[in-house]
Every structure is written in structure tokens, then in C-alpha cells.
Design an enzyme around this catalytic site. Structure first.
Site, short mmCIF file in Angstrom:
data_model
loop_
_atom_site.label_atom_id
_atom_site.label_comp_id
_atom_site.label_asym_id
_atom_site.label_seq_id
_atom_site.Cartn_x
_atom_site.Cartn_y
_atom_site.Cartn_z
N THR A 1 37.89 38.68 34.21
CA THR A 1 38.62 38.12 35.36
C THR A 1 39.97 38.80 35.58
O THR A 1 40.55 38.70 36.66
CB THR A 1 38.86 36.61 35.17
OG1 THR A 1 39.61 36.42 33.97
CG2 THR A 1 37.55 35.85 35.09
N ASP A 2 40.48 39.49 34.54
CA ASP A 2 41.82 40.07 34.66
C ASP A 2 41.97 40.99 35.86
O ASP A 2 43.06 41.09 36.44
CB ASP A 2 42.17 40.86 33.39
CG ASP A 2 42.43 39.96 32.19
OD1 ASP A 2 42.42 38.72 32.35
OD2 ASP A 2 42.63 40.49 31.09
N THR B 1 35.44 38.32 29.44
CA THR B 1 35.36 37.09 28.65
C THR B 1 33.98 36.44 28.73
O THR B 1 33.49 35.87 27.75
CB THR B 1 36.45 36.11 29.13
OG1 THR B 1 37.71 36.66 28.79
CG2 THR B 1 36.31 34.74 28.50
N1 ASP Z 1 40.72 37.11 30.27
C1 ASP Z 1 39.81 38.08 30.73
C2 ASP Z 1 38.55 37.47 31.32
O1 ASP Z 1 38.69 36.38 31.78
C3 ASP Z 1 39.53 39.20 29.85
C4 ASP Z 1 39.03 40.34 30.67
O2 ASP Z 1 39.41 40.47 31.82
O3 ASP Z 1 38.21 41.11 30.16
O4 ASP Z 1 37.50 37.99 31.35
#
Ligand code: ASP
Length: 357
Positions: free
Chosen positions: A92-93, A16
Site C-alpha cells: 500500500t505504501d 503487506t
Molecule cells: N505497509 C506496506 C503495505 O501496506 C508495506 C508495503 O508497501 O510493501 O503493504
């Protein structure tokens, strides 16, 4: 002539923090590591020499074990060549998993710091630049040496071993539920409040390694059908049990048979707290399952336990080394019998020493 500042290498992996949309539709990773660094206010005057590497450009969900093993090797190379620290920007995933794997593969004293963002660069209040700045300040700080891999978001510093993503959208999603953050970045300085219990590392995985390590979460009124189907494809399995490590009684025979063939780690699906080993005695209780050959994860939660088991299998650990390794990694004590060299604090040199066998 001015003395050059510490050098920090920033490896961009996507996520993200790097996502925009040219079309007005959903965002996807488009920005390079250089774009992310250029967007940080105040970085130019921080006295830190930054270099960037566009390593991958993917959502966190599509990173692989091989990507992270290759990243650990690249980071080691840069640190050996003189970088003071490394920052990784990613989705973050999967940070709670990738950071722990990096922790296990990182033998050197310099900090490896993982960060990301919950709000993408097109949103009001995007958190990427602040997180990246704090991560770079941490990576450049002598105070962060000898701590392994750290996760820095929202000005909090977490140990990779403890941190989890606890909320799908909140900016304050990263928590170390058992311990709290080990420190903070305040006014650009790294302030550590506590220490990590130990640093444990595993050897670099073989390139062709692809151990299949399953994660099976038990749930109410479960029978053995699905576990049986999954188990036969696994080289190792982590079972996320109820509470202190309990499963429904109908699963007991299947788990017993699996534990005779492959390492089966028993962890807790509860978000905080350790597994127990000798409190409950009913069929499917923690003490029953451990007596049947399952291996307790201790304080390691299921995602971390799965990463450790995969790293151990990738390092071609002997079957008899798996339980002692979990006994050390899942405990809060100083390591007593870790089968591989562990980094020892050195100040400004790297050494490894076999943990007292
Ligand atoms: N929601 C995720 C992030 O915070 C998407 C990912 O992991 O690519 O980056």
C-alpha cells in the site's frame, strides 16, 4: 453445460498482503499470488475464473517505474487475450503512485484494479482476503469498464487519479480527499456513485528511459541551498508549495533559473484542494511563480504530478507539450488538447481517438 464466468487475472507484486515471517521477526513478502487467492473465502463460489501471475515479490517501497510499465504491458496482453479485468496486489505504501501510472498507461476499456492490505496475514483481522475479493469482483464487473485504473480497499472504489494513502496504520487509510470514493462494493456488487472526469493516457515508455524527476517540498524558513543541490540533478521537478502554491521568497531566483532549463511543476503540499493561479501577487506567490515559467499542477497533488511528469518525459513529450498536458490533467474539464490518443468509451470494443485538437 454451464457458461464459463468472466476471467480475472491477478498479478501479485508483494506488499503487506503477501507478508509473513517464518522466523518470528519482521514480516517480508513470501506469499505467491496463488496463495493469496486460495486464502479468500467465498471466491470459489463467485463464478469468476481466476488466473494468477507472480509478477514481483517486493515491498511497495522497492517497486520501480520500469516494473509498473512492464506490468501495464503484461496486463494489456492478458486483456487483449480475453480477460474481463485485471487485479494487482501490492504494497500500500506506493499504491497512490503506481495506480496513477497504471491509469496513464492503460488504454483499454477493461478495469485494472489495485489492492493491498494494511494488516498482514499473520495478524488478527487481516484485511487482505476481503480486499482481494472486492477487487476481483470489481475487475469482473461490466460497471467498472471505461474507468481506467481503480483502487479498491475496505469495500471502497477510488479513482487512481484522486486516491491517496492518508494514515500509516489505519485500515481506512485510502481516501480521495477532493472527491470521496467513486463507489462501493456491496454484497459483491459494484455500485458507482459518480464518474471520473476524464481518462488520459500516455504512450508506453521506452525501455531504457530513466528521466530523473525530483520532488521538493518547501518548508518554513527554507533557503535555496538544498533546492539548488537537488535541482541540478533533475530532468524535471515538482515543487510542493505551501497552500495554493507559495514558496519562501529566497527560493524564487533558483526556481526561475530551473524553469528555464527543465519543466518545473508547481503543486500544493496541502492534502486537498487545487492550486490557484491569479489570487496572490507577492514574490514567491502562485501568480509570481507562474509568470516565471513554472507550470501549475491544478488539482493534481504532488505525487501524482511527479508521476505524470515522469510519464510525459518517458514518452518523450516535447517541451511545449508539458504545460498543455498539465492544464488538461490538472483540470476537471473534458480534455481539449491532450497531445496523445485518449481511450473513448466503447462498451465492448477498444478504440482510441485523438482528443479534439
Ligand atoms: N505497509 C506496506 C503495505 O501496506 C508495506 C508495503 O508497501 O510493501 O503493504
Amino acid at each position: 453445460m454451464t457458461t464459463p464466468g468472466p476471467k480475472v487475472m491477478v498479478f501479485g507484486l508483494g506488499g503487506t498482503i503477501a507478508m509473513t515471517s517464518g522466523t518470528g521477526e519482521g514480516v517480508s513478502p513470501t506469499l505467491s499470488a496463488g496463495d493469496l487467492v486460495d486464502a479468500v473465502p467465498g471466491l470459489a463460489s463467485a463464478g469468476i475464473d481466476i488466473e494468477v501471475v507472480d509478477f514481483r515479490r517486493r515491498p511497495g517501497a522497492s517497486l520501480t517505474f520500469a516494473d509498473i510499465a512492464a506490468l501495464a504491458t503484461a496486463a494489456t496482453h492478458e486483456l487483449a487475450a480475453g480477460a474481463a479485468g485485471v487485479v494487482i496486489t501490492q504494497g500500500t505504501d506506493t499504491i497512490e503512485e503506481t495506480a496513477y501510472l497504471l491509469d496513464l498507461l492503460h488504454q483499454r476499456p477493461e478495469p485494472v484494479v489495485v489492492t493491498g492490505a494494511m494488516r498482514n496475514p499473520t495478524m488478527a483481522g487481516a484485511d487482505g482476503p476481503a480486499n482481494l475479493l472486492a477487487a476481483i469482483q470489481t475487475a469482473a464487473s461490466p460497471a467498472a469498464r471505461d474507468k481506467g485504473c481503480l483502487v479498491v480497499l475496505a469495500d471502497e472504489i477510488h479513482a487512481a487519479r484522486w486516491v491517496t494513502k492518508t494514515h500509516s496504520t489505519s485500515g481506512a487509510t485510502f481516501r480521495s480527499s477532493d472527491t470521496g470514493p467513486i463507489g462501493y462494493v456491496t454484497e459483491g456488487a459494484v455500485r458507482l456513485l459518480t464518474r471520473v472526469p476524464h481518462r488520459l493516457t500516455t504512450p508506453t515508455p521506452r525501455q531504457a528511459e530513466h528521466a530523473r524527476v525530483g520532488l521538493y517540498t518547501v518548508s518554513l524558513d527554507d533557503d535555496a541551498t538544498l533546492l539548488d543541490a537537488i535541482g541540478r540533478h533533475c530532468d524535471g521537478l515538482v515543487v510542493a508549495g505551501f497552500g495554493v502554491g507559495h514558496v519562501p521568497e529566497p527560493l524564487v531566483d533558483t526556481l526561475t533559473a530551473l524553469a528555464e532549463r527543465i519543466p518545473v511543476i508547481l503543486a500544493s503540499r496541502t492534502p486537498a484542494g487545487p492550486m490557484l493561479t491569479r489570487t496572490y501577487g507577492f514574490p514567491g506567490s502562485e501568480s509570481d511563480l507562474l509568470a516565471r515559467g513554472l507550470i501549475p499542477a491544478g488539482w493534481l497533488h504532488p505525487y501524482k504530478a511527479r508521476i505524470l511528469l515522469r510519464a510525459l518525459l518517458a514518452a518523450q513529450a516535447k517541451p511545449q507539450d508539458i504545460a498543455p498536458a498539465f492544464a488538461v490533467a490538472g483540470s476537471l474539464d473534458e480534455p481539449s488538447s491532450w497531445p496523445w490518443p485518449t481511450p473513448i468509451p466503447t462498451g465492448d470494443r477498444t478504440e482510441t481517438a485523438a482528443a479534439h485538437a
